[in-house]
Motif scaffolding. Structure first.
Motif, mmCIF file in Angstrom:
data_model
loop_
_atom_site.group_PDB
_atom_site.id
_atom_site.type_symbol
_atom_site.label_atom_id
_atom_site.label_comp_id
_atom_site.label_asym_id
_atom_site.label_seq_id
_atom_site.Cartn_x
_atom_site.Cartn_y
_atom_site.Cartn_z
ATOM 1 N N ASP A 182 43.799 41.694 42.336
ATOM 2 C CA ASP A 182 42.657 42.104 41.521
ATOM 3 C C ASP A 182 42.996 43.198 40.501
ATOM 4 O OD1 ASP A 182 39.750 41.878 40.945
ATOM 5 O OD2 ASP A 182 39.758 43.974 41.633
ATOM 6 N N PRO A 183 43.847 44.179 40.836
ATOM 7 C CA PRO A 183 44.180 45.208 39.841
ATOM 8 C C PRO A 183 44.843 44.664 38.570
ATOM 9 C CG PRO A 183 44.843 45.936 42.030
ATOM 10 C CD PRO A 183 44.433 44.491 42.148
ATOM 11 N N TYR A 184 45.393 43.461 38.617
ATOM 12 C CA TYR A 184 46.062 42.879 37.454
ATOM 13 C C TYR A 184 45.123 42.024 36.595
ATOM 14 C CZ TYR A 184 50.357 44.400 39.645
ATOM 15 O OH TYR A 184 51.351 45.163 40.198
ATOM 16 N N VAL A 208 51.664 32.506 41.530
ATOM 17 C CA VAL A 208 51.098 32.129 40.236
ATOM 18 C C VAL A 208 49.595 31.962 40.422
ATOM 19 C CG1 VAL A 208 51.537 29.639 40.526
ATOM 20 C CG2 VAL A 208 51.257 30.595 38.247
ATOM 21 N N LEU A 209 48.846 32.604 39.528
ATOM 22 C CA LEU A 209 47.382 32.535 39.549
ATOM 23 C C LEU A 209 46.890 31.741 38.360
ATOM 24 C CD1 LEU A 209 46.506 36.317 40.139
ATOM 25 C CD2 LEU A 209 46.882 34.551 41.866
ATOM 26 N N LEU A 244 44.187 36.159 47.432
ATOM 27 C CA LEU A 244 44.792 36.495 46.140
ATOM 28 C C LEU A 244 44.016 37.595 45.428
ATOM 29 C CD1 LEU A 244 45.630 32.886 44.986
ATOM 30 C CD2 LEU A 244 47.272 34.638 45.677
ATOM 31 N N THR A 245 42.701 37.527 45.472
ATOM 32 C CA THR A 245 41.867 38.546 44.823
ATOM 33 C C THR A 245 42.111 39.911 45.456
ATOM 34 O OG1 THR A 245 40.187 36.898 44.283
ATOM 35 C CG2 THR A 245 39.502 39.210 44.235
ATOM 36 N N THR A 280 42.341 29.422 41.236
ATOM 37 C CA THR A 280 43.216 28.948 42.299
ATOM 38 C C THR A 280 44.548 29.682 42.174
ATOM 39 O OG1 THR A 280 44.097 26.981 43.429
ATOM 40 C CG2 THR A 280 44.212 26.996 41.023
ATOM 41 N N GLY A 281 45.345 29.643 43.219
ATOM 42 C CA GLY A 281 46.632 30.328 43.169
ATOM 43 C C GLY A 281 47.594 29.779 44.198
ATOM 44 N N PHE A 282 48.874 30.031 43.944
ATOM 45 C CA PHE A 282 49.929 29.467 44.771
ATOM 46 C C PHE A 282 51.014 30.507 45.000
ATOM 47 C CE2 PHE A 282 47.851 26.255 42.336
ATOM 48 C CZ PHE A 282 47.622 25.241 43.250
ATOM 49 N N ARG A 283 51.697 30.355 46.153
ATOM 50 C CA ARG A 283 52.799 31.245 46.507
ATOM 51 C C ARG A 283 54.066 30.422 46.684
ATOM 52 N NH1 ARG A 283 52.230 36.164 48.259
ATOM 53 N NH2 ARG A 283 50.134 35.830 49.062
#
Length: 146
Positions: A28-30, A48-49, A23-24, A39-42
């Motif tokens: 990362d630009p955002y 969603v981060l 995810l990073t 943590t994050g999910f797809r």
């Protein structure tokens, strides 16, 4: 989990966890200065981060997914969290967040509140994420009512 498993979960409306490193690399630009992904999910193409500052929702649109809407919920605006754990069968788990969506938290005319629901696969233990978000909501509630 293979592609079929991810697509099945996507059609069922729940997310699969993705590594922080992956995810990073992509998002990362955002991120704001000093912001880190926790943590994050797809969900198929959408992501969603959960960061140390906010929840960031990436909604990829169109056939190619090149067009994308990015929306954020500042952690400081979360005022209520509820959870529903998975049951028997095809049930999934979900976390519902109520947050202040107006720019001023102490507006004399009142504040606007919005809600967001996140659905998770049956096997994902939502309890630690719920606990973290509930602690944030409690602290925000206490700070707003001092």
């Amino acid at each position: 989990m293979g592609l079929f498993g991810n697509l099945t979960q996507g059609f069922m409306g729940n997310m699969s966890e993705v590594s922080v490193e992956e995810l990073t690399k992509e998002y990362d630009p955002y991120l704001m200065d000093g912001e880190t992904i926790q943590t994050g999910f797809r969900l198929v193409r959408d992501v969603v981060l959960f960061t140390n500052k906010r929840i960031v929702d990436f909604d990829k649109q169109g056939a190619t997914g090149q067009k994308m809407r990015v929306d954020s919920i500042n952690l400081s605006s979360i005022i209520h969290v509820s959870a529903e754990t998975s049951g028997f069968g095809m049930d999934d788990s979900e976390i519902n967040i109520s947050y202040i969506s107006s720019p001023y938290y102490r507006a004399s005319g009142g504040v606007s509140v919005s809600e967001k629901k996140f659905e998770f696969p049956k096997k994902y233990d939502i309890q630690p994420l719920y606990k973290q978000l509930q602690e944030i909501a409690y602290e925000n509630h206490e700070n707003l009512n001092r």
